[in-house]
Design a protein around this motif. Sequence first.
Motif, PDB file in Angstrom:
ATOM      1  N   ARG A 101       0.838  -1.199   0.000  1.00  0.00           N
ATOM      2  CA  ARG A 101       0.000   0.000   0.000  1.00  0.00           C
ATOM      3  C   ARG A 101       0.873   1.249   0.000  1.00  0.00           C
ATOM      4  N   ILE A 102       0.432   2.267  -0.743  1.00  0.00           N
ATOM      5  CA  ILE A 102       1.047   3.598  -0.674  1.00  0.00           C
ATOM      6  C   ILE A 102      -0.088   4.554  -0.348  1.00  0.00           C
ATOM      7  N   LEU A 103      -0.020   5.176   0.807  1.00  0.00           N
ATOM      8  CA  LEU A 103      -1.077   6.063   1.298  1.00  0.00           C
ATOM      9  C   LEU A 103      -0.561   7.496   1.314  1.00  0.00           C
ATOM     10  N   THR A 104      -1.383   8.413   0.826  1.00  0.00           N
ATOM     11  CA  THR A 104      -1.050   9.835   0.839  1.00  0.00           C
ATOM     12  C   THR A 104      -2.253  10.599   1.358  1.00  0.00           C
ATOM     13  N   VAL A 105      -2.078  11.327   2.467  1.00  0.00           N
ATOM     14  CA  VAL A 105      -3.148  12.189   2.961  1.00  0.00           C
ATOM     15  C   VAL A 105      -3.253  13.376   2.011  1.00  0.00           C
ATOM     16  N   VAL A 106      -4.453  13.593   1.418  1.00  0.00           N
ATOM     17  CA  VAL A 106      -4.613  14.682   0.458  1.00  0.00           C
ATOM     18  C   VAL A 106      -5.597  15.747   0.927  1.00  0.00           C
ATOM     19  N   ASP A 107      -6.229  15.525   2.070  1.00  0.00           N
ATOM     20  CA  ASP A 107      -7.118  16.538   2.646  1.00  0.00           C
ATOM     21  C   ASP A 107      -7.253  16.263   4.133  1.00  0.00           C
ATOM     22  N   GLY A 108      -7.312  17.317   4.928  1.00  0.00           N
ATOM     23  CA  GLY A 108      -7.452  17.170   6.368  1.00  0.00           C
ATOM     24  C   GLY A 108      -6.142  17.412   7.091  1.00  0.00           C
ATOM     25  N   ALA A 109      -6.203  17.298   8.423  1.00  0.00           N
ATOM     26  CA  ALA A 109      -5.065  17.647   9.274  1.00  0.00           C
ATOM     27  C   ALA A 109      -4.039  16.535   9.416  1.00  0.00           C
ATOM     28  N   GLY A 110      -4.311  15.358   8.888  1.00  0.00           N
ATOM     29  CA  GLY A 110      -3.342  14.274   8.960  1.00  0.00           C
ATOM     30  C   GLY A 110      -3.791  13.166   9.880  1.00  0.00           C
ATOM     31  N   LEU A 111      -2.937  12.144   9.971  1.00  0.00           N
ATOM     32  CA  LEU A 111      -3.253  11.018  10.829  1.00  0.00           C
ATOM     33  C   LEU A 111      -1.993  10.364  11.336  1.00  0.00           C
ATOM     34  N   GLU A 112      -2.185   9.501  12.316  1.00  0.00           N
ATOM     35  CA  GLU A 112      -1.097   8.697  12.848  1.00  0.00           C
ATOM     36  C   GLU A 112      -1.419   7.244  12.537  1.00  0.00           C
ATOM     37  N   LEU A 113      -0.510   6.590  11.842  1.00  0.00           N
ATOM     38  CA  LEU A 113      -0.660   5.167  11.565  1.00  0.00           C
ATOM     39  C   LEU A 113       0.197   4.382  12.550  1.00  0.00           C
ATOM     40  N   THR A 114      -0.291   3.237  12.957  1.00  0.00           N
ATOM     41  CA  THR A 114       0.514   2.273  13.700  1.00  0.00           C
ATOM     42  C   THR A 114       0.595   1.037  12.824  1.00  0.00           C
ATOM     43  N   VAL A 115       1.811   0.718  12.357  1.00  0.00           N
ATOM     44  CA  VAL A 115       2.031  -0.386  11.422  1.00  0.00           C
ATOM     45  C   VAL A 115       2.902  -1.419  12.125  1.00  0.00           C
ATOM     46  N   ASP A 116       2.307  -2.575  12.416  1.00  0.00           N
ATOM     47  CA  ASP A 116       2.991  -3.633  13.180  1.00  0.00           C
ATOM     48  C   ASP A 116       3.653  -3.072  14.438  1.00  0.00           C
ATOM     49  N   GLY A 117       2.926  -2.214  15.143  1.00  0.00           N
ATOM     50  CA  GLY A 117       3.386  -1.666  16.417  1.00  0.00           C
ATOM     51  C   GLY A 117       4.238  -0.419  16.320  1.00  0.00           C
ATOM     52  N   ALA A 118       4.691  -0.058  15.130  1.00  0.00           N
ATOM     53  CA  ALA A 118       5.522   1.140  14.945  1.00  0.00           C
ATOM     54  C   ALA A 118       4.636   2.320  14.560  1.00  0.00           C
ATOM     55  N   ARG A 119       4.760   3.427  15.308  1.00  0.00           N
ATOM     56  CA  ARG A 119       3.968   4.623  15.024  1.00  0.00           C
ATOM     57  C   ARG A 119       4.594   5.421  13.893  1.00  0.00           C
ATOM     58  N   GLN A 120       3.741   5.906  12.993  1.00  0.00           N
ATOM     59  CA  GLN A 120       4.181   6.747  11.878  1.00  0.00           C
ATOM     60  C   GLN A 120       3.245   7.944  11.814  1.00  0.00           C
ATOM     61  N   LEU A 121       3.771   9.119  12.119  1.00  0.00           N
ATOM     62  CA  LEU A 121       2.972  10.332  12.091  1.00  0.00           C
ATOM     63  C   LEU A 121       2.939  10.891  10.672  1.00  0.00           C
ATOM     64  N   LEU A 122       1.739  11.139  10.158  1.00  0.00           N
ATOM     65  CA  LEU A 122       1.554  11.728   8.830  1.00  0.00           C
ATOM     66  C   LEU A 122       0.802  13.053   9.000  1.00  0.00           C
ATOM     67  N   PRO A 123       1.497  14.077   9.537  1.00  0.00           N
ATOM     68  CA  PRO A 123       0.816  15.341   9.816  1.00  0.00           C
ATOM     69  C   PRO A 123       0.690  16.250   8.608  1.00  0.00           C
ATOM     70  N   ASP A 124       1.433  15.953   7.561  1.00  0.00           N
ATOM     71  CA  ASP A 124       1.444  16.823   6.384  1.00  0.00           C
ATOM     72  C   ASP A 124       0.707  16.152   5.238  1.00  0.00           C
ATOM     73  N   ARG A 125       0.025  16.976   4.468  1.00  0.00           N
ATOM     74  CA  ARG A 125      -0.609  16.449   3.263  1.00  0.00           C
ATOM     75  C   ARG A 125       0.436  16.242   2.186  1.00  0.00           C
ATOM     76  N   CYS A 126       0.095  15.352   1.284  1.00  0.00           N
ATOM     77  CA  CYS A 126       0.849  15.163   0.047  1.00  0.00           C
ATOM     78  C   CYS A 126       2.245  14.573   0.254  1.00  0.00           C
ATOM     79  N   ARG A 127       2.377  13.676   1.261  1.00  0.00           N
ATOM     80  CA  ARG A 127       3.636  12.946   1.452  1.00  0.00           C
ATOM     81  C   ARG A 127       3.332  11.455   1.438  1.00  0.00           C
ATOM     82  N   PRO A 128       3.623  10.759   0.330  1.00  0.00           N
ATOM     83  CA  PRO A 128       3.302   9.339   0.229  1.00  0.00           C
ATOM     84  C   PRO A 128       4.038   8.510   1.287  1.00  0.00           C
ATOM     85  N   PHE A 129       3.345   7.487   1.799  1.00  0.00           N
ATOM     86  CA  PHE A 129       3.915   6.572   2.783  1.00  0.00           C
ATOM     87  C   PHE A 129       3.557   5.147   2.364  1.00  0.00           C
TER      88      PHE A 129
END
Length: 195
Positions: free
Chosen positions: A48-76
């Motif tokens: 999966r490649i996820l990119t926040v394109v609207d809104g304030a962002g989100l925090e993903l937890t992937v297999d226990g590791a936290r990944q902060l996605l506070p900015d729009r338009c940064r693929p993860f």
Amino acid sequence: MPWSNGGGVTREIAVHPPGAGWDAFAWRVSLADVTRDGPYSPLPGVRRILTVVDGAGLELTVDGARQLLPDRCRPFAFPGAAATGSRLLDGPVVNLNVMLREGRAAATVEMVRGSRVVWPRRRPADGGAEGAGPQEVLVVAVEGCTRLAEDGAHRAQLERFDAALLTGPDAAAAGLWTDGTAAVIALSAAGPDRD
């Protein structure tokens, strides 16, 4: 299409092969309206490649590791089989999702501001290695207006969340201009999914 867990709605943009369902796609691109915190459905065998394109962002937890996605338009990118949950940072978001069946498809996601040339690659007549790499390019207008031109002639004007798929053996290079941000997704399918 509403999510089975009630946490959002997904709008499919494009899928390969065309019309393929969940068990048969090589790649799939969609927009998801995420309205609440919660787990992601596990997708073994899918990248999966996820990119926040609207809104304030989100925090993903992937297999226990936290990944902060506070900015729009940064693929993860992350594996679909991973235990994944999300927490909204400040209200609903819209995510651009690219899903790739492992071993059957590959993709890159580039967020473009300003202008550039988009090059879908042609497949060589003999099927040789020169054809490896992107074969289709999907352009999604994320913010503002995006225009596409081919051979200097205007071909399409995309407003927010409109998309254009550049595909086929005769697809030519296209000029792209945006007054906001456009996602340029270069996609390739391997094996039996190639046309």
